[in-house]
Design a protein around this motif. Sequence first.
Motif, PDB file in Angstrom:
ATOM      1  N   CYS A  76      -8.141   1.829   3.795  1.00  0.00           N
ATOM      2  CA  CYS A  76      -7.754   1.040   4.962  1.00  0.00           C
ATOM      3  C   CYS A  76      -6.233   0.886   4.976  1.00  0.00           C
ATOM      4  O   CYS A  76      -5.665   0.271   4.076  1.00  0.00           O
ATOM      5  CB  CYS A  76      -8.396  -0.339   4.939  1.00  0.00           C
ATOM      6  SG  CYS A  76      -7.814  -1.321   6.346  1.00  0.00           S
ATOM      7  N   PRO A  77      -5.552   1.455   5.967  1.00  0.00           N
ATOM      8  CA  PRO A  77      -4.088   1.356   5.980  1.00  0.00           C
ATOM      9  C   PRO A  77      -3.613  -0.062   6.276  1.00  0.00           C
ATOM     10  O   PRO A  77      -2.461  -0.389   6.023  1.00  0.00           O
ATOM     11  CB  PRO A  77      -3.670   2.284   7.118  1.00  0.00           C
ATOM     12  CG  PRO A  77      -4.888   3.016   7.531  1.00  0.00           C
ATOM     13  CD  PRO A  77      -6.064   2.206   7.118  1.00  0.00           C
ATOM     14  N   ASP A  78      -4.487  -0.901   6.808  1.00  0.00           N
ATOM     15  CA  ASP A  78      -4.071  -2.252   7.181  1.00  0.00           C
ATOM     16  C   ASP A  78      -4.481  -3.285   6.137  1.00  0.00           C
ATOM     17  O   ASP A  78      -4.328  -4.479   6.363  1.00  0.00           O
ATOM     18  CB  ASP A  78      -4.676  -2.603   8.541  1.00  0.00           C
ATOM     19  CG  ASP A  78      -4.199  -1.634   9.608  1.00  0.00           C
ATOM     20  OD1 ASP A  78      -2.979  -1.496   9.727  1.00  0.00           O
ATOM     21  OD2 ASP A  78      -5.029  -1.017  10.284  1.00  0.00           O
ATOM     22  N   LEU A  79      -5.027  -2.832   5.008  1.00  0.00           N
ATOM     23  CA  LEU A  79      -5.513  -3.709   3.937  1.00  0.00           C
ATOM     24  C   LEU A  79      -6.473  -4.764   4.503  1.00  0.00           C
ATOM     25  O   LEU A  79      -6.498  -5.911   4.051  1.00  0.00           O
ATOM     26  CB  LEU A  79      -4.353  -4.390   3.203  1.00  0.00           C
ATOM     27  CG  LEU A  79      -3.219  -3.483   2.717  1.00  0.00           C
ATOM     28  CD1 LEU A  79      -2.164  -4.302   2.002  1.00  0.00           C
ATOM     29  CD2 LEU A  79      -3.716  -2.400   1.803  1.00  0.00           C
ATOM     30  N   TRP A  93      -6.429  -8.306  11.146  1.00  0.00           N
ATOM     31  CA  TRP A  93      -5.564  -7.315  10.514  1.00  0.00           C
ATOM     32  C   TRP A  93      -5.941  -5.898  10.947  1.00  0.00           C
ATOM     33  O   TRP A  93      -5.136  -4.988  10.859  1.00  0.00           O
ATOM     34  CB  TRP A  93      -5.659  -7.393   8.987  1.00  0.00           C
ATOM     35  CG  TRP A  93      -4.998  -8.592   8.378  1.00  0.00           C
ATOM     36  CD1 TRP A  93      -4.654  -9.753   9.020  1.00  0.00           C
ATOM     37  CD2 TRP A  93      -4.596  -8.752   7.014  1.00  0.00           C
ATOM     38  NE1 TRP A  93      -4.088 -10.627   8.142  1.00  0.00           N
ATOM     39  CE2 TRP A  93      -4.033 -10.044   6.899  1.00  0.00           C
ATOM     40  CE3 TRP A  93      -4.678  -7.944   5.882  1.00  0.00           C
ATOM     41  CZ2 TRP A  93      -3.544 -10.529   5.684  1.00  0.00           C
ATOM     42  CZ3 TRP A  93      -4.201  -8.427   4.686  1.00  0.00           C
ATOM     43  CH2 TRP A  93      -3.624  -9.723   4.589  1.00  0.00           C
TER      44      TRP A  93
END
Lengths: 272, 282
Positions: free
Chosen positions: B274-277, B232
């Motif tokens: 975290c923008p992408d989790l 991710w």
Amino acid sequence: MLDIQKYLRLEMFPHMLCPGCGHGIVLGALLRAIHSLKLSQDEVVVVSGIGCSSRLSGYVDFDTLHTTHGRPLAFATGIKMARPELTVIVITGDGDGLSIGGNHLIHAARRNVGLTCLLLNNEIYGMTGGQAAPTTPLGKISTTGPTGPFETPFDSCRLVEAAGASFVARGITYEPATLEKLIVAAIQNPGFSFLEIISDCPEFFGRFNRMGNPADQILAQKQNVVDAKTAATLPPERLKGKMLTGILHHEPRPEYAASYQESIAQMGAQAR
Amino acid sequence: MESPATQNVLIVGVGGQGVLLASDILGTVCLGRGYQVKKSEVHGMAKRGGVVYSHVRYGTQVLSPTIEPGTSDVLLAFEPAEALRWSKYVKPTGTVIVNTQKRIPPAACQDRRPDALTRYPRGIEQALRSQIEDVRRFDAETLAFELGDLRMCNTVLLGALSRVCEFSAEEWLAAIEKSVKPRTAELNRRAFLAGRSVEFPCAEEPQAEELVFEKREAARDEAPFIEIRQNWCKGCEICVRVCPQNCLVMNGSKLAEVAKAETCIRCMLCEWLCPDLAVSVH
């Protein structure tokens, strides 16, 4: 520890947003806020329009609606009118919400429909390649404004407050804990809640304006904002060029869907 | 020639607890009896909770102002670790009066994790009891706080000290009244009497302190676990830059990687930003 994965459509991950895009941080904050409010997944409806920000509705495991450009508030108003007990959250972007759907925004605010509108402001049209948006600051470069626009950008919070929203706030992605609290407060407000979230677009806005890598860009956010409570104690020259964050306006007034139900009940009683 | 009956009282504590005022009051009491009194003190460490001590010697004739190790009759300690530090000054047949409320110095808690163990000394009570016959521990600070002002702690401890000195309560109260500000005189009087009426050994659970340490030690074993879903992660570097403990690094393929989870303080910044989790802290 909260595992937000239970709110995600895992088969959609990794998401399509660019590296460092602030919208993902908003998504995390939104899910934590919904979790802390103990809302069930069937009680929440997420509605979005078109644009990078509006992709978020596709990643969450609630009832979701990905609608036409600029019209998520119109669809959401319909949902709220038909099923007032649902928590309806609208995710829109600066282009979607302020230019294509600008009229829907001010009228949803005027009616005070019980929606929570998250406007993810990355100051540019990201999905179509970095054109100037109604929020692009003066002098900031975009593909349609190589020397920067000479149009004054919208201050969306003041716009929506003037249009009559009962809750107006602004958050930044660099402060995720505060952002989560603001989302909780926005959802708890019964009327129209508007939350502008300053997000980053490292791919276009950041690259065109030489703002460094995504980490540089998010760390720089703090320089451009002042908390509304702190701002009240500062002299005007210290606030020049700064955006205010926090809850900017909160004045509860009758909610549209509830007033509508009341009016139906009254008319029914008269007819009988 | 110094009189053999000279009494030595060592008063120790940390900055701000009122060690020096307490020793001044003791000096005033002794002068009232017509004794010679000599005092020697270190202060200036008072800020930031540094060590403060005061030697008080009184008798018919006193020559030296300092107490030799192993000769003090009484050690009045405002803080348990200070009691331990100065315990070698006390005679084996002497008395130690200890306030049980700790002041943990910054140098002993540099580990910033929420459940981190401090390097504050343990087993202070046992160490004191093994060296000195009469150890009197009580929570003077809570007593003072309940009376209405935490700052009365030193007067409460003087009350406890008065039980082992030869002077009467009236002499003490007169000296206290002379030394403190008039508006606090009544409160100080009550604090002194409260301290004087404490009976030893007073009811307290000496095990409680050890239990807390055991609990913390158990919590320490559950070190935070940082999970990064590599498929991710898009390598935006935000988590690496915001981590205050430098737990994360960028690896060769420009993705975030955990370098040292053991220093993690669970601030959650990496997970929340975290923008992408892709990051979870368990």
